[in-house]
Design a protein around this motif. Structure first.
Motif, PDB file in Angstrom:
ATOM      1  N   SER A 185       0.821  -1.209   0.000  1.00  0.00           N
ATOM      2  CA  SER A 185       0.000   0.000   0.000  1.00  0.00           C
ATOM      3  C   SER A 185       0.858   1.263   0.000  1.00  0.00           C
ATOM      4  CB  SER A 185      -0.931  -0.016   1.209  1.00  0.00           C
ATOM      5  OG  SER A 185      -1.649   1.175   1.304  1.00  0.00           O
ATOM      6  N   ALA A 186       1.877   1.309   0.839  1.00  0.00           N
ATOM      7  CA  ALA A 186       2.727   2.501   0.952  1.00  0.00           C
ATOM      8  C   ALA A 186       3.445   2.792  -0.364  1.00  0.00           C
ATOM      9  CB  ALA A 186       3.733   2.333   2.083  1.00  0.00           C
ATOM     10  N   ILE A 187       4.027   1.772  -0.975  1.00  0.00           N
ATOM     11  CA  ILE A 187       4.767   1.987  -2.225  1.00  0.00           C
ATOM     12  C   ILE A 187       3.825   2.419  -3.338  1.00  0.00           C
ATOM     13  CG2 ILE A 187       6.107   0.857  -4.052  1.00  0.00           C
ATOM     14  CD1 ILE A 187       7.417  -0.826  -1.823  1.00  0.00           C
ATOM     15  N   GLU A 188       2.686   1.736  -3.463  1.00  0.00           N
ATOM     16  CA  GLU A 188       1.751   2.080  -4.531  1.00  0.00           C
ATOM     17  C   GLU A 188       1.178   3.480  -4.352  1.00  0.00           C
ATOM     18  OE1 GLU A 188       0.361  -2.354  -5.987  1.00  0.00           O
ATOM     19  OE2 GLU A 188      -1.022  -1.213  -4.728  1.00  0.00           O
ATOM     20  N   ASN A 189       0.843   3.863  -3.116  1.00  0.00           N
ATOM     21  CA  ASN A 189       0.270   5.189  -2.877  1.00  0.00           C
ATOM     22  C   ASN A 189       1.284   6.312  -3.073  1.00  0.00           C
ATOM     23  OD1 ASN A 189      -2.292   4.207  -2.298  1.00  0.00           O
ATOM     24  ND2 ASN A 189      -1.867   4.021  -0.123  1.00  0.00           N
ATOM     25  N   MET A 190       2.523   6.078  -2.682  1.00  0.00           N
ATOM     26  CA  MET A 190       3.520   7.149  -2.729  1.00  0.00           C
ATOM     27  C   MET A 190       4.214   7.285  -4.087  1.00  0.00           C
ATOM     28  SD  MET A 190       5.202   6.925   1.053  1.00  0.00           S
ATOM     29  CE  MET A 190       6.067   8.471   0.905  1.00  0.00           C
ATOM     30  N   THR A 191       4.327   6.186  -4.842  1.00  0.00           N
ATOM     31  CA  THR A 191       5.078   6.241  -6.095  1.00  0.00           C
ATOM     32  C   THR A 191       4.234   6.033  -7.342  1.00  0.00           C
ATOM     33  OG1 THR A 191       5.597   3.873  -6.169  1.00  0.00           O
ATOM     34  CG2 THR A 191       7.116   5.313  -4.921  1.00  0.00           C
ATOM     35  N   GLY A 192       3.090   5.394  -7.216  1.00  0.00           N
ATOM     36  CA  GLY A 192       2.287   5.072  -8.388  1.00  0.00           C
ATOM     37  C   GLY A 192       2.750   3.808  -9.091  1.00  0.00           C
ATOM     38  N   LEU A 193       3.814   3.185  -8.578  1.00  0.00           N
ATOM     39  CA  LEU A 193       4.299   1.926  -9.150  1.00  0.00           C
ATOM     40  C   LEU A 193       3.437   0.772  -8.644  1.00  0.00           C
ATOM     41  CD1 LEU A 193       8.110   2.504  -8.515  1.00  0.00           C
ATOM     42  CD2 LEU A 193       6.969   2.577 -10.737  1.00  0.00           C
ATOM     43  N   ASN A 194       3.328  -0.283  -9.434  1.00  0.00           N
ATOM     44  CA  ASN A 194       2.589  -1.476  -9.021  1.00  0.00           C
ATOM     45  C   ASN A 194       3.532  -2.440  -8.315  1.00  0.00           C
ATOM     46  OD1 ASN A 194       0.048  -0.761 -10.178  1.00  0.00           O
ATOM     47  ND2 ASN A 194       0.907  -1.233 -12.180  1.00  0.00           N
ATOM     48  N   VAL A 195       3.085  -2.993  -7.198  1.00  0.00           N
ATOM     49  CA  VAL A 195       3.893  -3.948  -6.438  1.00  0.00           C
ATOM     50  C   VAL A 195       3.394  -5.348  -6.763  1.00  0.00           C
ATOM     51  CG1 VAL A 195       4.580  -4.705  -4.136  1.00  0.00           C
ATOM     52  CG2 VAL A 195       4.305  -2.269  -4.610  1.00  0.00           C
ATOM     53  N   SER A 196       4.296  -6.171  -7.302  1.00  0.00           N
ATOM     54  CA  SER A 196       3.907  -7.531  -7.662  1.00  0.00           C
ATOM     55  C   SER A 196       4.137  -8.495  -6.500  1.00  0.00           C
ATOM     56  CB  SER A 196       4.697  -8.012  -8.885  1.00  0.00           C
ATOM     57  OG  SER A 196       6.079  -8.075  -8.593  1.00  0.00           O
ATOM     58  N   ASP A 197       5.256  -8.330  -5.773  1.00  0.00           N
ATOM     59  CA  ASP A 197       5.606  -9.246  -4.691  1.00  0.00           C
ATOM     60  C   ASP A 197       6.168  -8.483  -3.511  1.00  0.00           C
ATOM     61  OD1 ASP A 197       5.117 -11.632  -6.236  1.00  0.00           O
ATOM     62  OD2 ASP A 197       7.067 -11.353  -7.188  1.00  0.00           O
ATOM     63  N   VAL A 198       5.807  -8.934  -2.310  1.00  0.00           N
ATOM     64  CA  VAL A 198       6.464  -8.480  -1.082  1.00  0.00           C
ATOM     65  C   VAL A 198       6.836  -9.760  -0.336  1.00  0.00           C
ATOM     66  CG1 VAL A 198       6.273  -7.186   1.061  1.00  0.00           C
ATOM     67  CG2 VAL A 198       5.098  -6.350  -0.987  1.00  0.00           C
ATOM     68  N   ASN A 199       8.099 -10.135  -0.446  1.00  0.00           N
ATOM     69  CA  ASN A 199       8.600 -11.353   0.185  1.00  0.00           C
ATOM     70  C   ASN A 199       9.183 -11.003   1.544  1.00  0.00           C
ATOM     71  OD1 ASN A 199       8.067 -12.949  -2.192  1.00  0.00           O
ATOM     72  ND2 ASN A 199       9.821 -11.911  -3.096  1.00  0.00           N
ATOM     73  N   VAL A 200       8.760 -11.732   2.576  1.00  0.00           N
ATOM     74  CA  VAL A 200       9.201 -11.465   3.946  1.00  0.00           C
ATOM     75  C   VAL A 200      10.024 -12.643   4.440  1.00  0.00           C
ATOM     76  CG1 VAL A 200       8.436 -11.065   6.313  1.00  0.00           C
ATOM     77  CG2 VAL A 200       7.172 -10.045   4.417  1.00  0.00           C
TER      78      VAL A 200
END
Length: 126
Positions: free
Chosen positions: A100-115
């Motif tokens: 959510s943070a990356i998409e809202n702040m940059t407009g880029l789409n996030v495909s994966d968040v690996n933890v």
């Protein structure tokens, strides 16, 4: 000494110019978003990051690896989780918050968040 930074164009408005963002900025956004989640003690880093931290210099992208390809972001996080928190639930919250943070702040789409859980932080005795 020049830093190795990858810079990506996220907006181009012909007459006014373009907006670029460095991958380190995306990593900082991800790291800050992850540490806001209850149960995340800190970000885990490699030995270089640990030494830099001991010298008093903050590395806000510690424990974060970001790959940006064609407006799509893949994020890898290494976390130290606090003892007593459910690892699966905390990891899911981190994934949602970071995406959510990356998409809202940059407009880029996030495909994966690996933890990756690197360690469990025990309570500090006072």
């Amino acid at each position: 000494m020049a830093e190795d930074r990858n810079i990506y164009k996220i907006h181009d408005n012909g007459s006014l110019g373009e907006v670029q963002i460095a991958d380190e900025v995306v990593a900082i956004i991800a790291g800050l978003a992850a540490t806001e989640v209850d149960g995340v003690g800190s970000m885990a880093g490699n030995i270089t990051n640990e030494l830099v931290g001991k010298l008093g210099m903050k590395n806000l992208s510690k424990g974060v690896k970001v790959d940006v390809l064609e407006d799509v972001v893949c994020v890898d996080l290494a976390l130290n989780i606090e003892y007593g928190f459910n690892i699966l639930e905390t990891s899911k919250k981190v994934q949602e918050r970071v995406k959510s943070a990356i998409e809202n702040m940059t407009g880029l789409n996030v495909s994966d968040v690996n933890v990756r859980i690197a360690s469990v932080e025990m309570e500090k005795t006072k």
